[in-house]
Scaffold this motif. Structure first.
Motif, PDB file in Angstrom:
ATOM      1  N   ASP A   1      34.175  34.227  35.810  1.00  0.00           N
ATOM      2  CA  ASP A   1      34.479  32.845  35.473  1.00  0.00           C
ATOM      3  C   ASP A   1      33.216  31.995  35.577  1.00  0.00           C
ATOM      4  OD1 ASP A   1      37.090  33.631  35.202  1.00  0.00           O
ATOM      5  OD2 ASP A   1      37.695  32.954  37.202  1.00  0.00           O
ATOM      6  N   LYS A   2      33.210  30.863  34.886  1.00  0.00           N
ATOM      7  CA  LYS A   2      32.061  29.968  34.954  1.00  0.00           C
ATOM      8  C   LYS A   2      31.815  29.525  36.398  1.00  0.00           C
ATOM      9  CE  LYS A   2      31.893  27.869  30.339  1.00  0.00           C
ATOM     10  NZ  LYS A   2      31.921  26.598  29.597  1.00  0.00           N
ATOM     11  N   CYS A   3      30.565  29.473  36.774  1.00  0.00           N
ATOM     12  CA  CYS A   3      30.223  28.989  38.105  1.00  0.00           C
ATOM     13  C   CYS A   3      28.782  28.506  38.090  1.00  0.00           C
ATOM     14  CB  CYS A   3      30.411  30.070  39.162  1.00  0.00           C
ATOM     15  SG  CYS A   3      29.172  31.358  39.095  1.00  0.00           S
ATOM     16  N   PRO A   4      28.465  27.505  38.893  1.00  0.00           N
ATOM     17  CA  PRO A   4      27.086  27.007  38.925  1.00  0.00           C
ATOM     18  C   PRO A   4      26.212  27.801  39.890  1.00  0.00           C
ATOM     19  CG  PRO A   4      28.472  25.600  40.259  1.00  0.00           C
ATOM     20  CD  PRO A   4      29.379  26.647  39.659  1.00  0.00           C
ATOM     21  N   THR A   5      24.935  27.885  39.568  1.00  0.00           N
ATOM     22  CA  THR A   5      23.926  28.295  40.532  1.00  0.00           C
ATOM     23  C   THR A   5      23.397  27.012  41.157  1.00  0.00           C
ATOM     24  OG1 THR A   5      23.293  30.280  39.299  1.00  0.00           O
ATOM     25  CG2 THR A   5      21.674  29.391  40.840  1.00  0.00           C
ATOM     26  N   TYR A   6      23.397  26.952  42.487  1.00  0.00           N
ATOM     27  CA  TYR A   6      22.961  25.744  43.169  1.00  0.00           C
ATOM     28  C   TYR A   6      21.501  25.859  43.585  1.00  0.00           C
ATOM     29  CZ  TYR A   6      27.705  23.955  43.327  1.00  0.00           C
ATOM     30  OH  TYR A   6      28.936  23.466  42.970  1.00  0.00           O
ATOM     31  N   PHE A   7      20.741  24.802  43.306  1.00  0.00           N
ATOM     32  CA  PHE A   7      19.341  24.716  43.694  1.00  0.00           C
ATOM     33  C   PHE A   7      19.185  23.624  44.752  1.00  0.00           C
ATOM     34  CE2 PHE A   7      19.333  26.472  39.427  1.00  0.00           C
ATOM     35  CZ  PHE A   7      18.455  27.542  39.556  1.00  0.00           C
ATOM     36  N   TYR A   8      18.233  23.833  45.660  1.00  0.00           N
ATOM     37  CA  TYR A   8      18.047  22.915  46.779  1.00  0.00           C
ATOM     38  C   TYR A   8      16.603  22.424  46.832  1.00  0.00           C
ATOM     39  CZ  TYR A   8      22.407  25.035  48.396  1.00  0.00           C
ATOM     40  OH  TYR A   8      23.690  25.496  48.481  1.00  0.00           O
ATOM     41  N   ARG A   9      16.423  21.207  47.298  1.00  0.00           N
ATOM     42  CA  ARG A   9      15.073  20.757  47.632  1.00  0.00           C
ATOM     43  C   ARG A   9      14.582  21.622  48.782  1.00  0.00           C
ATOM     44  NH1 ARG A   9      13.633  15.692  45.506  1.00  0.00           N
ATOM     45  NH2 ARG A   9      15.361  14.551  44.568  1.00  0.00           N
ATOM     46  N   TYR A  10      13.344  22.030  48.707  1.00  0.00           N
ATOM     47  CA  TYR A  10      12.808  22.995  49.673  1.00  0.00           C
ATOM     48  C   TYR A  10      12.967  22.522  51.111  1.00  0.00           C
ATOM     49  CZ  TYR A  10       9.739  26.406  51.844  1.00  0.00           C
ATOM     50  OH  TYR A  10       9.248  27.397  52.642  1.00  0.00           O
ATOM     51  N   ASP A  11      12.700  21.241  51.359  1.00  0.00           N
ATOM     52  CA  ASP A  11      12.790  20.733  52.728  1.00  0.00           C
ATOM     53  C   ASP A  11      14.103  19.995  52.985  1.00  0.00           C
ATOM     54  OD1 ASP A  11      12.416  18.493  51.245  1.00  0.00           O
ATOM     55  OD2 ASP A  11      10.597  17.812  52.262  1.00  0.00           O
ATOM     56  N   ASP A  12      15.048  20.093  52.030  1.00  0.00           N
ATOM     57  CA  ASP A  12      16.379  19.496  52.169  1.00  0.00           C
ATOM     58  C   ASP A  12      16.309  17.972  52.315  1.00  0.00           C
ATOM     59  OD1 ASP A  12      19.115  19.899  52.087  1.00  0.00           O
ATOM     60  OD2 ASP A  12      19.329  19.783  54.269  1.00  0.00           O
ATOM     61  N   ARG A  13      15.259  17.370  51.770  1.00  0.00           N
ATOM     62  CA  ARG A  13      15.143  15.920  51.828  1.00  0.00           C
ATOM     63  C   ARG A  13      15.056  15.357  50.415  1.00  0.00           C
ATOM     64  NH1 ARG A  13      10.529  14.270  55.996  1.00  0.00           N
ATOM     65  NH2 ARG A  13       9.272  15.614  54.659  1.00  0.00           N
ATOM     66  N   THR A  14      15.363  14.089  50.297  1.00  0.00           N
ATOM     67  CA  THR A  14      15.308  13.442  48.992  1.00  0.00           C
ATOM     68  C   THR A  14      13.911  12.917  48.723  1.00  0.00           C
ATOM     69  OG1 THR A  14      15.809  11.201  49.734  1.00  0.00           O
ATOM     70  CG2 THR A  14      17.680  12.690  49.431  1.00  0.00           C
ATOM     71  N   SER A  15      13.759  12.235  47.600  1.00  0.00           N
ATOM     72  CA  SER A  15      12.480  11.630  47.260  1.00  0.00           C
ATOM     73  C   SER A  15      12.070  10.563  48.277  1.00  0.00           C
ATOM     74  CB  SER A  15      12.553  10.987  45.865  1.00  0.00           C
ATOM     75  OG  SER A  15      12.872  11.955  44.886  1.00  0.00           O
ATOM     76  N   PHE A  16      13.034  10.117  49.078  1.00  0.00           N
ATOM     77  CA  PHE A  16      12.770   9.052  50.046  1.00  0.00           C
ATOM     78  C   PHE A  16      12.716   9.590  51.474  1.00  0.00           C
ATOM     79  CE2 PHE A  16      15.082   7.534  46.370  1.00  0.00           C
ATOM     80  CZ  PHE A  16      14.164   6.627  45.861  1.00  0.00           C
ATOM     81  N   GLY A  17      12.296  10.845  51.611  1.00  0.00           N
ATOM     82  CA  GLY A  17      12.192  11.441  52.935  1.00  0.00           C
ATOM     83  C   GLY A  17      13.558  11.628  53.553  1.00  0.00           C
ATOM     84  N   ASN A  18      13.713  11.225  54.786  1.00  0.00           N
ATOM     85  CA  ASN A  18      14.987  11.413  55.472  1.00  0.00           C
ATOM     86  C   ASN A  18      15.830  10.136  55.501  1.00  0.00           C
ATOM     87  OD1 ASN A  18      13.315  10.036  57.157  1.00  0.00           O
ATOM     88  ND2 ASN A  18      13.915  11.095  59.035  1.00  0.00           N
ATOM     89  N   PHE A  19      15.500   9.154  54.625  1.00  0.00           N
ATOM     90  CA  PHE A  19      16.260   7.909  54.573  1.00  0.00           C
ATOM     91  C   PHE A  19      17.340   8.010  53.494  1.00  0.00           C
ATOM     92  CE2 PHE A  19      12.220   6.655  56.434  1.00  0.00           C
ATOM     93  CZ  PHE A  19      12.652   5.931  57.538  1.00  0.00           C
ATOM     94  N   ALA A  20      18.593   7.898  53.916  1.00  0.00           N
ATOM     95  CA  ALA A  20      19.726   7.973  52.994  1.00  0.00           C
ATOM     96  C   ALA A  20      20.358   6.589  52.890  1.00  0.00           C
ATOM     97  CB  ALA A  20      20.734   9.012  53.475  1.00  0.00           C
TER      98      ALA A  20
END
Length: 202
Positions: A114-133
């Motif tokens: 069945d269709k399913c996505p492959t999930y990709f992650y940011r290497y350090d698990d942070r966004t473009s704004f560092g650890n500020f959400a």
């Protein structure tokens, strides 16, 4: 207006490749061993070298070349497949989080399931704004704030991505096996410029 800077490229083949009966039967003869996540992998890492897979391998390399060209690869270089193997995810199994060292592009071809996505992650698990959400998580994340992004695959399609990208596949919630062919690539030829002290021939 927001522009994407330093975007990460992930390629999806424009067309689908339908495996021939001979190729399907060949894949069924391959032995597998248990892998992390409860899935199975072929101990052989050269499955695309079989004569029956010649046409499929050619199609895969055409897509690898197309990806390289879209990225601006030099005519003095070319890509080749280093290793290839098959993955089988029975129901309730998943594919563990990992990356592919010693490879330029890595590729996944969806054989069945069945269709399913492959999930990709940011290497350090942070966004473009560092650890500020500071954004509203209830509204969902965007390409600029997400730490995880899925690329949907489907039977017959090939996806290609930088081998350094961390990725996985969620638990198979269907009643059918999810089967994929994966392969890594490397580069050969001439690159760089002697005048810039970065010339290399491999």
């Amino acid at each position: 207006m927001i522009d994407a800077i330093f975007a990460t490229p992930v390629y999806k083949s424009d067309n689908l490749y339908n495996l021939k009966e001979e190729q399907i039967q060949y894949l069924k003869t391959l032995g597998t061993i248990k892998n992390k996540g409860g899935n199975y992998i072929t101990p052989r890492k050269d499955i695309m070298e079989d004569e029956s897979m010649k046409d499929f391998k050619h199609w895969c390399l055409l897509n690898v070349k197309a990806f390289g060209k879209q990225l601006g690869a030099s005519d003095k270089t070319s890509f080749y497949i280093t290793q290839s193997w098959m993955n089988t995810n029975p129901p309730h199994s998943y594919h563990h989080t990992h990356m592919h060292p010693n490879s330029i592009f890595s590729c996944i071809y969806y054989v069945s399931g069945d269709k399913c996505p492959t999930y990709f992650y940011r290497y350090d698990d942070r966004t473009s704004f560092g650890n500020f959400a500071f954004y509203d998580g209830d509204k969902g994340s965007s390409a600029f704030t997400a730490t995880k992004a899925g690329v949907m695959n489907e039977v017959g399609r090939l996806i290609i991505f930088p081998s350094s990208m961390v990725h996985d596949v969620d638990k198979n919630e269907s009643n059918n096996d999810r089967v994929t062919i994966s392969f890594n690539t490397f580069i050969k030829g001439e690159m760089g410029d002697p005048e810039n002290s970065n010339h290399l021939i491999i």
